[in-house]
Write a protein that holds these residues in place. Structure first.
Motif, PDB file in Angstrom:
ATOM      1  N   GLN A   1      27.480  -3.288  41.288  1.00 12.13           N
ATOM      2  CA  GLN A   1      26.565  -3.750  42.156  1.00 12.13           C
ATOM      3  C   GLN A   1      26.845  -4.734  43.248  1.00 12.13           C
ATOM      4  N   PHE A   2      27.836  -5.639  42.900  1.00 13.08           N
ATOM      5  CA  PHE A   2      28.330  -6.730  43.530  1.00 13.08           C
ATOM      6  C   PHE A   2      29.648  -6.473  44.291  1.00 13.08           C
ATOM      7  N   ILE A   3      30.233  -5.376  44.251  1.00  7.01           N
ATOM      8  CA  ILE A   3      31.583  -5.211  45.027  1.00  7.01           C
ATOM      9  C   ILE A   3      31.161  -5.025  46.471  1.00  7.01           C
ATOM     10  N   SER A   4      31.929  -5.424  47.426  1.00  8.77           N
ATOM     11  CA  SER A   4      31.689  -5.630  48.705  1.00  8.77           C
ATOM     12  C   SER A   4      31.508  -4.160  49.337  1.00  8.77           C
ATOM     13  N   THR A   5      30.849  -3.998  50.528  1.00 10.43           N
ATOM     14  CA  THR A   5      30.582  -3.025  51.168  1.00 10.43           C
ATOM     15  C   THR A   5      31.896  -2.436  51.400  1.00 10.43           C
ATOM     16  N   ARG A   6      32.919  -2.974  51.986  1.00 14.31           N
ATOM     17  CA  ARG A   6      34.090  -2.547  52.534  1.00 14.31           C
ATOM     18  C   ARG A   6      34.985  -1.961  51.595  1.00 14.31           C
ATOM     19  N   LEU A   7      34.996  -2.694  50.295  1.00 21.61           N
ATOM     20  CA  LEU A   7      35.775  -1.869  49.181  1.00 21.61           C
ATOM     21  C   LEU A   7      35.237  -0.649  48.808  1.00 21.61           C
ATOM     22  N   LEU A   8      33.848  -0.621  48.740  1.00 25.60           N
ATOM     23  CA  LEU A   8      33.348   0.776  48.331  1.00 25.60           C
ATOM     24  C   LEU A   8      33.464   1.782  49.254  1.00 25.60           C
ATOM     25  N   THR A   9      33.279   1.683  50.330  1.00 25.74           N
ATOM     26  CA  THR A   9      33.380   2.478  51.472  1.00 25.74           C
ATOM     27  C   THR A   9      34.923   2.905  52.098  1.00 25.74           C
ATOM     28  N   ASP A  10      35.825   2.177  51.644  1.00 25.93           N
ATOM     29  CA  ASP A  10      37.179   2.231  52.260  1.00 25.93           C
ATOM     30  C   ASP A  10      38.061   2.129  51.079  1.00 25.93           C
ATOM     31  N   PRO A  11      38.107   3.264  50.292  1.00 20.15           N
ATOM     32  CA  PRO A  11      38.979   3.279  48.925  1.00 20.15           C
ATOM     33  C   PRO A  11      40.222   2.997  49.252  1.00 20.15           C
ATOM     34  N   GLY A  12      40.987   2.013  48.299  1.00 25.39           N
ATOM     35  CA  GLY A  12      42.366   1.780  48.459  1.00 25.39           C
ATOM     36  C   GLY A  12      42.746   0.608  49.390  1.00 25.39           C
ATOM     37  N   SER A  13      41.603   0.000  50.182  1.00 27.01           N
ATOM     38  CA  SER A  13      41.948  -1.104  50.972  1.00 27.01           C
ATOM     39  C   SER A  13      42.215  -2.128  50.148  1.00 27.01           C
ATOM     40  N   ARG A  14      42.918  -3.233  50.871  1.00 24.96           N
ATOM     41  CA  ARG A  14      43.394  -4.413  50.314  1.00 24.96           C
ATOM     42  C   ARG A  14      42.165  -5.264  50.277  1.00 24.96           C
ATOM     43  N   HIS A  15      42.039  -5.975  48.896  1.00 21.63           N
ATOM     44  CA  HIS A  15      40.990  -6.786  48.598  1.00 21.63           C
ATOM     45  C   HIS A  15      41.419  -7.984  49.229  1.00 21.63           C
ATOM     46  N   THR A  16      40.245  -8.728  50.022  1.00 24.76           N
ATOM     47  CA  THR A  16      40.468  -9.979  50.837  1.00 24.76           C
ATOM     48  C   THR A  16      39.425 -10.808  50.304  1.00 24.76           C
ATOM     49  N   ILE A  17      39.564 -12.186  50.992  1.00 27.46           N
ATOM     50  CA  ILE A  17      38.504 -13.170  50.668  1.00 27.46           C
ATOM     51  C   ILE A  17      37.287 -12.889  51.016  1.00 27.46           C
ATOM     52  N   THR A  18      37.256 -12.204  52.059  1.00 28.35           N
ATOM     53  CA  THR A  18      35.840 -11.584  52.747  1.00 28.35           C
ATOM     54  C   THR A  18      34.974 -10.877  51.862  1.00 28.35           C
ATOM     55  N   ASP A  19      36.043  -9.993  51.100  1.00 28.44           N
ATOM     56  CA  ASP A  19      35.280  -9.015  49.985  1.00 28.44           C
ATOM     57  C   ASP A  19      34.595 -10.148  48.969  1.00 28.44           C
ATOM     58  N   ASP A  20      35.194 -11.051  48.507  1.00 22.82           N
ATOM     59  CA  ASP A  20      34.701 -11.831  47.434  1.00 22.82           C
ATOM     60  C   ASP A  20      33.608 -12.760  47.962  1.00 22.82           C
ATOM     61  N   LEU A  21      33.650 -13.149  49.199  1.00 22.72           N
ATOM     62  CA  LEU A  21      32.423 -13.774  49.711  1.00 22.72           C
ATOM     63  C   LEU A  21      30.963 -12.802  49.953  1.00 22.72           C
ATOM     64  N   GLU A  22      31.410 -11.765  50.457  1.00 25.15           N
ATOM     65  CA  GLU A  22      30.133 -10.717  50.350  1.00 25.15           C
ATOM     66  C   GLU A  22      29.733 -10.379  49.002  1.00 25.15           C
ATOM     67  N   SER A  23      30.724 -10.344  48.086  1.00 28.33           N
ATOM     68  CA  SER A  23      30.280 -10.001  46.818  1.00 28.33           C
ATOM     69  C   SER A  23      29.384 -11.135  46.090  1.00 28.33           C
TER      70      SER A  23
END
Length: 170
Positions: free
Chosen positions: A52-74
């Motif tokens: 439920q809290f995984i970033s939008t980008r990681l859910l919609t762009d499988p395999g993309s590199r996890h970034t600090i922005t993903d953590d902030l959105e989470s």
């Protein structure tokens, strides 16, 4: 995590990596990159965290590199979920705010991998999103909530435009 002795402990250190040293974080990753992640459970082996809290980008762009922005959105999603449940606002939980569509939306792809994020994309993208009718009774919190919402909505739109132009960006 709090142990029986009452002391706090950080966990999941087995899943952390120094991104300045470990170049294997760039590009798509496979199950062998994460030896401690459960396998054969029908989810992306490279996604870590509560769905439920995984970033939008990681859910919609499988395999993309996890970034600090993903953590902030989470973190924002944790704030959003908590606020919608526990902070006084002008809307009831349930219709018109569809929490399941925002946080739990997922589908199985043809290769039987569970994917998601469309509910979050719609939440950011639709001018008529039911979430936009929410107003929190605490004015400073309301401003913070909507400023963060706009920040991530703009970020995702910028990423979408950059991807169309062939620039993967961050």
């Amino acid at each position: 995590m709090i142990g029986l002795d009452g002391k706090g402990r950080l966990n999941d250190w087995d899943l952390c990596r120094d991104v300045n040293v470990d170049k294997s974080l760039e590009g798509p990753r496979t199950a062998s990159d994460f030896p401690f992640v459960c396998r054969n459970v029908g989810i992306h082996v490279y996604l870590q965290g509560t769905w439920q809290f995984i970033s939008t980008r990681l859910l919609t762009d499988p395999g993309s590199r996890h970034t600090i922005t993903d953590d902030l959105e989470s973190h924002y999603f944790v704030l959003m979920w908590t606020a919608l449940h526990w902070v006084k606002h002008n809307q009831p939980i349930g219709p018109p705010i569809n929490m399941e569509r925002i946080f739990d939306q997922r589908w199985s792809s043809p290769n039987e991998i569970v994917e998601g994020g469309a509910g979050k994309v719609l939440m950011y993208g639709k001018k008529s999103s039911e979430l936009k009718t929410v107003e929190f009774s605490c004015t400073p919190f309301n401003k913070l909530f909507w400023d963060l919402w706009m920040l991530f909505a703009d970020y995702l739109e910028d990423r979408r435009r950059a991807t169309r132009k062939g620039d993967p960006g961050e």
